[in-house]
Design an enzyme around this catalytic site. Structure first.
Site, PDB file in Angstrom:
ATOM      1  NE  ARG A  14      -0.565  -0.432   4.981  1.00 52.51           N
ATOM      2  CZ  ARG A  14      -0.352   0.601   5.776  1.00 52.51           C
ATOM      3  NH1 ARG A  14      -0.763   1.810   5.412  1.00 52.51           N
ATOM      4  NH2 ARG A  14       0.256   0.440   6.935  1.00 52.51           N
ATOM      5  CG  MET A  16       6.197   6.258  -2.076  1.00 56.03           C
ATOM      6  SD  MET A  16       7.348   7.392  -1.250  1.00 56.03           S
ATOM      7  CE  MET A  16       6.214   8.690  -0.752  1.00 56.03           C
ATOM      8  CG  ASP A  57       6.648  -7.803  11.427  1.00 56.87           C
ATOM      9  OD1 ASP A  57       7.167  -6.668  11.404  1.00 56.87           O
ATOM     10  OD2 ASP A  57       6.004  -8.225  12.405  1.00 56.87           O
ATOM     11  CE1 TYR A 149       7.108   8.920   9.995  1.00 60.87           C
ATOM     12  CE2 TYR A 149       7.619  11.225   9.563  1.00 60.87           C
ATOM     13  CZ  TYR A 149       7.393   9.944   9.108  1.00 60.87           C
ATOM     14  OH  TYR A 149       7.464   9.678   7.755  1.00 60.87           O
ATOM     15  CB  THR A 184       1.814   8.086   1.071  1.00 62.93           C
ATOM     16  OG1 THR A 184       1.959   8.680   2.376  1.00 62.93           O
ATOM     17  CG2 THR A 184       2.834   8.701   0.119  1.00 62.93           C
TER      18      THR A 184
END
Length: 278
Positions: A14, A16, A57, A149, A184
């Site tokens: 999914r 980008m 993962d 982030y 995105t």
């Protein structure tokens, strides 16, 4: 004739990652498309002779090793690794609990490290390869509500910058991609987790900032398909850049950060240069 490359892309189901995989395939490359949900990857990318879909993962080192082995068994090499998979823990630092903060670093920093550690031996054997890490403008410029982030992306920047001279003797290059705001899946509920408001002093700003971030989803100016197509072109260059700042907003932000840094250095130049032992 252009040589076909083998691309290994994380988070290819999914966002980008889909656009990068499609652009790489459209350019005639072989693609190892990885993600936690292989059915989703197949549904968006379809079937092709030069496409291998592998479960991965990125937070599981064993998964990373198995995916790299599957890629080499199918194609014999890995030429381009794109560390794309990631998520976004949004909120004020004091309201993000330690478990959430660690999860952010585990996914966005240690995840790419797991995959790169699995792929580098393959590249070293062939004395060639390119390690691409999708960073962010947030890896250059911090801002409120993004402490977790930005920490993960600043970490990506330092890691890749330091990795660059380590692997250069083996013919392996690195590239940081620093996008601004692109349309995105990063701001979707599937990829973004908001810290629960818990401190009154932040309540007013929470009430304004969180809805603003949520409203931005799907409205970002950047076109991820154009970014993906440009990335394929840049990767094909003889000397791809160590950093690629992607998007007009990203260019403006990085230029301002550079000006700010130089101004701060200059403001205290006399004091800073006077600290040597007499």
């Amino acid at each position: 004739m252009r040589e076909k490359k083998v691309w290994f892309i994380t988070g290819a189901g999914r966002g980008m990652g889909v656009d990068i995989a499609k652009a790489a395939m459209a350019a005639g490359n072989a693609v190892v498309a990885t993600g936690r949900n292989t059915d989703r990857i197949r549904s968006v990318l379809g079937e092709a002779d030069d496409l291998l879909v592998v479960k991965l993962d990125i937070t599981d080192p064993a998964d990373a090793q198995a995916a790299a082995q599957a890629a080499t068994e199918r194609f014999g090499r890995i030429d381009v690794l794109v560390n794309n998979a990631g998520n976004f823990i949004a909120g004020f630092f004091e309201e993000i609990d330690s478990e959430q903060f660690r999860w952010q670093i585990e996914t966005n920093l240690f995840g790419p490290m797991n995959v790169t550690r699995a792929v580098l031996p393959v590249m070293r054997r062939h004395r060639s390869g390119l390690v691409v890490a999708i960073s962010s403008t947030a890896g250059i410029v911090g801002q409120e509500f993004c402490s977790a982030y930005s920490s993960s992306k600043f970490g990506i920047e330092g890691w890749i910058e330091s990795l660059t001279p380590e692997v250069a003797p083996f013919g392996i290059r690195t590239m940081l991609v620093e996008p601004g705001f692109f349309r995105t899946d990063l701001l979707t509920p599937e990829s973004t987790v908001y810290a629960e408001p818990s401190i009154d002093d932040y309540a007013e700003r929470n009430a304004a900032i969180r809805p603003a971030w949520q409203a931005m989803n799907g409205q970002q100016e950047g076109d991820p398909a154009k970014l993906a197509a440009a990335l394929v072109q840049i990767v094909d260059q003889d000397n791809p850049p160590v950093r690629w700042v992607a998007g007009a907003d990203a260019v403006a932000a990085v230029e301002q950060k550079a000006r700010d840094l130089l101004a701060q250095v200059d403001a205290y130049r006399d004091i800073s240069t006077s600290l040597a032992i007499a």
